[in-house]
Scaffold this motif. Structure first.
Motif, PDB file in Angstrom:
ATOM      1  N   ASP A  94      31.687 108.088  24.934  1.00 26.17           N
ATOM      2  CA  ASP A  94      31.796 106.694  25.341  1.00 26.17           C
ATOM      3  C   ASP A  94      30.561 106.137  26.036  1.00 26.17           C
ATOM      4  O   ASP A  94      30.181 104.982  25.799  1.00 26.17           O
ATOM      5  CB  ASP A  94      33.059 106.453  26.179  1.00 26.17           C
ATOM      6  N   ALA A 144      28.149 105.333  23.316  1.00 27.89           N
ATOM      7  CA  ALA A 144      28.673 104.205  22.556  1.00 27.89           C
ATOM      8  C   ALA A 144      28.420 102.904  23.304  1.00 27.89           C
ATOM      9  O   ALA A 144      27.976 101.901  22.720  1.00 27.89           O
ATOM     10  CB  ALA A 144      30.168 104.396  22.311  1.00 27.89           C
ATOM     11  N   ILE A 192      26.012  99.801  21.883  1.00 29.09           N
ATOM     12  CA  ILE A 192      26.574  98.461  21.729  1.00 29.09           C
ATOM     13  C   ILE A 192      25.760  97.459  22.537  1.00 29.09           C
ATOM     14  O   ILE A 192      25.416  96.374  22.060  1.00 29.09           O
ATOM     15  CB  ILE A 192      28.053  98.452  22.154  1.00 29.09           C
ATOM     16  N   VAL A 242      24.819  98.538  17.043  1.00 24.82           N
ATOM     17  CA  VAL A 242      26.093  98.890  16.422  1.00 24.82           C
ATOM     18  C   VAL A 242      26.663  97.633  15.764  1.00 24.82           C
ATOM     19  O   VAL A 242      26.611  96.542  16.328  1.00 24.82           O
ATOM     20  CB  VAL A 242      27.099  99.420  17.471  1.00 24.82           C
ATOM     21  N   ASP A 260      33.596  97.954  25.621  1.00 26.09           N
ATOM     22  CA  ASP A 260      33.848  97.381  24.295  1.00 26.09           C
ATOM     23  C   ASP A 260      35.237  96.758  24.280  1.00 26.09           C
ATOM     24  O   ASP A 260      36.147  97.259  23.620  1.00 26.09           O
ATOM     25  CB  ASP A 260      33.727  98.451  23.203  1.00 26.09           C
ATOM     26  N   ARG A 264      37.920  96.669  21.429  1.00 26.17           N
ATOM     27  CA  ARG A 264      37.412  97.573  20.389  1.00 26.17           C
ATOM     28  C   ARG A 264      36.780  96.797  19.230  1.00 26.17           C
ATOM     29  O   ARG A 264      37.067  97.045  18.053  1.00 26.17           O
ATOM     30  CB  ARG A 264      38.531  98.480  19.874  1.00 26.17           C
ATOM     31  N   HIS A 309      33.674  96.967  18.336  1.00 21.86           N
ATOM     32  CA  HIS A 309      32.627  97.754  17.679  1.00 21.86           C
ATOM     33  C   HIS A 309      33.004  99.217  17.467  1.00 21.86           C
ATOM     34  O   HIS A 309      32.233  99.954  16.833  1.00 21.86           O
ATOM     35  CB  HIS A 309      31.345  97.741  18.515  1.00 21.86           C
ATOM     36  N   SER A 310      34.094  99.673  18.019  1.00 21.17           N
ATOM     37  CA  SER A 310      34.376 101.109  18.041  1.00 21.17           C
ATOM     38  C   SER A 310      35.865 101.380  17.945  1.00 21.17           C
ATOM     39  O   SER A 310      36.695 100.533  18.295  1.00 21.17           O
ATOM     40  CB  SER A 310      33.845 101.719  19.348  1.00 21.17           C
ATOM     41  N   TYR A 311      36.186 102.590  17.462  1.00 24.27           N
ATOM     42  CA  TYR A 311      37.545 103.115  17.554  1.00 24.27           C
ATOM     43  C   TYR A 311      37.446 104.580  17.974  1.00 24.27           C
ATOM     44  O   TYR A 311      36.540 105.297  17.550  1.00 24.27           O
ATOM     45  CB  TYR A 311      38.296 102.988  16.225  1.00 24.27           C
ATOM     46  N   TRP A 313      37.764 108.469  18.116  1.00 17.62           N
ATOM     47  CA  TRP A 313      38.041 109.625  17.257  1.00 17.62           C
ATOM     48  C   TRP A 313      39.027 110.543  17.964  1.00 17.62           C
ATOM     49  O   TRP A 313      40.023 110.983  17.390  1.00 17.62           O
ATOM     50  CB  TRP A 313      36.726 110.336  16.946  1.00 17.62           C
ATOM     51  N   ASN A 339      33.860 108.355  19.984  1.00 18.39           N
ATOM     52  CA  ASN A 339      34.118 107.106  19.283  1.00 18.39           C
ATOM     53  C   ASN A 339      33.405 106.992  17.955  1.00 18.39           C
ATOM     54  O   ASN A 339      32.253 107.418  17.804  1.00 18.39           O
ATOM     55  CB  ASN A 339      33.674 105.946  20.181  1.00 18.39           C
ATOM     56  N   LEU A 387      31.518 104.776  15.303  1.00 20.66           N
ATOM     57  CA  LEU A 387      30.672 103.581  15.294  1.00 20.66           C
ATOM     58  C   LEU A 387      29.984 103.458  13.940  1.00 20.66           C
ATOM     59  O   LEU A 387      29.650 104.460  13.310  1.00 20.66           O
ATOM     60  CB  LEU A 387      29.580 103.667  16.369  1.00 20.66           C
TER      61      LEU A 387
END
Length: 415
Positions: free
Chosen positions: A144, A147, A151, A156, A181, A184, A186-188, A190, A322, A324
């Protein structure tokens, strides 16, 4: 609020060296990940960031510019991930979930396990990102703090919600609104990573250890308690125990937590601060109790039933790895389809059954129960509502806060 400015401190470097030289049982994938890229600012200042391949951050002027998407013409995804972070067949020749995705969509996944630590990986892709060029990757998995940094730098791509119906619907509540973020965009996730208390019942004489207060004050544990060299986990867990919220804490509250831990050092209640090597010490009983990462506990329990864990009443710390899509990726839509695929409960269950980390997908429990009922019932993989409600994240830090807090923490642990 400004985001943190991550680099690799002397603390993390020492932890990484330990990870490479410690015993067989100590080197789990999660331990190595956390020891090698935890986001602390090097004490030498911002110059060290550049030496590590991470430039001083500049606030981006907006989201990364949309790049030409070749998904329709090129049925491929270039996916970079960590080792042992994807399901694989027993003969190690097949990736079942990836192969099923290709069968269903016709999109071939070129899967590469080329992420060994966050800083090293960022050093690989930074020159292309900084130059506005494609990295050769359509999908990556990073922790994170990195990430957040990518961002902020505008490196990203913003995701298209219309391509992510399962992800949007099935992302569990506790991971929906990180301050780095929101929503979310830009990201989810994992996976999620939980920091809890682990203890060895043989070393504690059967006693349960379930709070930082007990770790610091119980005389029967003197000299056999471990805290982590990861500042956010150790300080977050200590501040929670003191009634402070890691998402909103102040500098005086941080200093109070430092002072409390210092007392534990001075009276030799704390044996040491550890990187990944706590796993072997806990397994042997040299540590009776310690802060630990949930993924490690599941692996340790498979061989040692004396290893137990506790979720403190005050709460526990959570972070995420995350997914990306880097700026200029050629196959953004294909990558979004793969992200969404892993948010289908049945697919998420297959992945969780193999990697054993916190699953961020709502509705996965009945699917995982079909594979392994014990895993489905394990709150370290699927937190129940009570456990999820105790989850806390460490707030983003400014450059000055990062430097100041890491200096104080390094002094505490003798780094």
């Amino acid at each position: 609020m400004e985001h943190q400015e991550p680099g690799l401190s002397a603390v993390e470097l020492a932890a990484m060296r330990r990870s490479l030289t410690s015993g067989r049982g100590a080197l789990t994938r999660r331990s190595l990940l956390r020891a090698s890229g935890m986001g602390a600012l090097a004490l030498g200042g911002l110059g060290t960031l550049t030496a590590c391949g991470i430039p001083p951050a500049k606030r981006s002027e907006g989201p990364a510019a949309a790049s030409d998407d070749h998904s329709a013409q090129e049925k491929v995804i270039n996916f970079s991930n960590w080792t042992e972070y994807m399901d694989i067949s027993e003969d190690e020749k097949h990736r079942p979930t990836l192969e099923e995705f290709t069968k269903r969509t016709g999109i071939k996944v070129k899967y590469t396990e080329d992420i060994n630590d966050n800083v090293e990986f960022f050093g690989k892709i930074r020159p292309q990102l900084a130059a506005g060029q494609e990295t050769g990757r359509d999908l990556i998995v990073v922790t994170d703090w990195l990430a957040a940094r990518m961002i902020k730098l505008g490196w990203v791509q913003q995701l298209d919600p219309s391509h992510l119906p399962h992800a949007f619907a099935n992302l569990v509540q506790q991971f929906r609104m990180p301050d780095w973020d929101p929503g979310r965009a830009h990201s989810y996730p994992w996976t999620g990573i939980s920091t809890v208390i682990a203890y060895n019942t043989k070393a504690t004489g059967g006693k349960k250890v379930d709070s930082v207060t007990q770790m610091l004050d119980d005389p029967s544990l003197k000299g056999r308690v471990g805290f982590l060299t990861e500042m956010r986990d150790t300080m977050g867990m200590t501040m929670l125990d003191m009634g402070y919220d890691p998402a909103t804490f102040t500098t005086p509250q941080y200093d109070a937590a430092i002072a409390r831990l210092q007392k534990g050092v001075d009276k030799k209640q704390i044996r040491r601060f550890t990187g990944n090597d706590y796993t072997s010490d806990l397994d042997k009983g040299d540590l009776a109790a310690c802060l630990a990462w949930a993924g490690d506990i599941i692996q340790l329990q498979a061989d040692n039933p004396a290893i137990q864990y506790a979720i403190p009443a005050a709460g526990y710390m959570t972070s995420t790895d995350n997914l990306l899509v880097p700026a200029k990726a050629r196959h953004k839509t294909n990558a979004e389809r793969l992200i969404d695929y892993y948010y289908e409960p049945a697919v998420a269950a297959e992945l969780a059954a193999y990697i054993n980390y916190v699953c961020p997908v709502e509705g996965v429990r009945p699917e995982l129960a079909k594979i392994d009922p014990a895993l489905a019932a394990n709150p370290l993989i699927i937190p129940d509502k009570a456990m999820a409600s105790k989850s806390h994240a460490f707030r983003s830090l400014t450059v000055q806060e990062e430097r100041e807090y890491e200096e104080k923490f390094a002094k505490l642990i003798g780094a």
